[in-house]
Motif scaffolding. Structure first.
Motif: not given
Length: 475
Positions: A210-225
């Protein structure tokens, strides 16, 4: 799971039932079989990179034979410099070592530095015996200097070869010489240690999906609050803990089935170090045994201890013992926070050259200094109820500090680590600095208040003395 993780899992799972067979072997058979199995694992997973470990072993043995008196410092320098060469192998046109070779090299470094210290202690105590005509009472002293075969056997012993736990040569020698290994506890402590491993493994797989580490490095991650980005590090550290809880509990179980690190409870064994007192049970008395010597993780206290400094004691416990005995005492500083910083710097280097390790480990001394300042200036002024509230807040911040530092440990690169920390505004660094400043200011005001009250008390005493003198004159 990656192919490498499946290999680790296979080695761990296989070591548990194999350990039962070693309880039926004689000391020479046990030593030879453990060495042979360790070599098979090493060569099968490392291939040509197995030479790195062999060169490190031979270099340390030469150091011990040539200068046992200076062996601890020389072996530390040799093994740590070889770690640097090992990690920069591609710079010299050599193939990049496998992750398995790296794991073996890390544990081997701890073993060989410890061995050099044990040999030095053996010779020093032997000299005392000659001069005092009495036998030394040092706990865990070697009975003889290990031969090259002994050193190689200890270094490649299959138990904990790639996953730990770390154990001293004396622990290994005691294991070989156990008088009745089949009578020692086995299945009950092993099953007790493994009972939660399926839970840890299931949680690791589920939360990691559910919480893969690689997602932190994506641009989509920055769109979250902010709160989502902040919570993500909590999930990542949870996955990190579950992974190591599973691995280390399994590694301890492998030690238990083999009987390694089994000592009477009365010996008061420490993780990594072994017995701390001489223990001789009364004839005919029942002896209770434990495996504290090879305990590498205290899952409950890792999660629920209050302080940052205590959290380190319950995580990778055998390595913490090694750092505390061979690095911390020789730190070039006296202050606790600076000594802790030096120890964390060495620990970061031992883990690798990735900047994320250093950013994480060197945040620990700041957190320790902050919590020390707040305890001295705030907690000490509170009543029992206030201290309880303080401790709960302290625990919450401790866990968030480890969540925060874990991101550097898993992201590894300086840019990736700082990028993530910036998305949550370096919040733990800000809180730590704020607590440190508040603690120092409050402590200073408390000192001024105390000095002021003492000054008033002295003035009152002088006034009383003056009144007494005037009264005496009048009389």
């Amino acid at each position: 799971m990656s192919p490498d993780e499946l290999v680790y899992l296979g080695v761990l799972a296989g070591s548990i039932p194999i350990g039962l067979l070693f309880r039926h072997l004689s000391p020479p058979g046990k030593q030879g079989a453990a060495l042979l199995l360790g070599l098979v694992i090493t060569i099968a997973t490392c291939w040509i990179h197995s030479l790195h470990s062999l060169v490190t072993i031979l270099g340390t043995w030469i150091i011990i034979k040539c200068s046992w008196r200076h062996a601890p410092a020389l072996s530390l320098g040799w093994t740590f410099l070889y770690l640097l060469f090992f990690r920069l192998a591609t710079w010299f046109g050599l193939p990049s070592p496998t992750p398995f070779a790296n794991a073996i090299q890390l544990l081997l470094t701890l073993k060989l530095v410890s061995l050099a210290n044990e040999v030095q202690s053996f010779h020093l105590e032997k000299k005392k015996d000659v001069s005092s005509f009495s036998k030394s009472q040092v706990i865990g002293r070697l009975s003889h200097e290990p031969s090259l075969y002994d050193v190689i056997s200890y270094s490649y012993c299959y138990v904990g070869l790639m996953t730990g736990p770390f154990f001293r040569y004396q622990t290994y020698a005691d294991w070989l010489q156990q008088p009745s290994p089949q009578s020692l506890p086995c299945m009950e402590p092993c099953l007790q240690r493994l009972r939660l491993v399926p839970v840890y493994a299931a949680l690791f797989l589920a939360v990691n999906a559910v919480f893969p580490l690689a997602y932190v490095l994506t641009d989509d991650f920055l769109e979250h609050n902010f709160f989502y980005r902040f919570f993500y590090m909590i999930a990542v550290f949870f996955v990190f803990r579950m992974r190591f809880y599973s691995a280390w509990c399994g590694a301890e179980a492998g030690c238990m089935t083999a009987g390694l690190g089994c000592y009477p409870e009365g010996a008061l064994s420490k993780p990594g170090g072994g017995p701390t007192v001489q223990y001789s049970p009364e004839p005919g008395a029942a002896v209770v045994y434990d495996f504290k010597t090879v305990q590498n993780i205290d899952c409950y206290n890792t999660d629920f201890c209050v302080k940052v400094r205590h959290g380190m004691r319950y995580w990778n416990m055998t390595v913490q013992w090694w750092l505390h005995h061979y690095i911390y005492p020789n730190a070039p500083f006296k202050a606790y926070a600076l000594r802790a910083g030096w120890t964390m710097l060495i620990s970061a280097y031992w883990h690798g050259l990735h900047v994320g390790y250093y950013l994480s480990f060197l945040t620990i001394p700041l957190c320790i200094a902050a919590e020390t300042a707040m305890e001295a200036s705030v907690r000490s002024r509170l009543g029992p109820g206030g201290q309880s509230v303080f401790d709960w807040i302290h625990w919450f911040l401790k866990m968030r500090a480890y969540d925060y530092m874990c991101m550097g440990f898993v992201l590894l690169k300086a840019g990736d680590t700082i990028h993530y920390w910036s998305t949550i505004y370096f919040i733990i660094h800000v809180i730590a600095v704020a607590c440190l400043v508040i603690g120092r200011v409050a402590k200073g005001k408390r000192r001024e208040k105390k000095e002021g009250s003492e000054g008033e008390k002295q003035r009152d005493e002088r006034e009383v003395k003056k009144e007494d003198v005037v009264r005496e004159k009048a009389e």
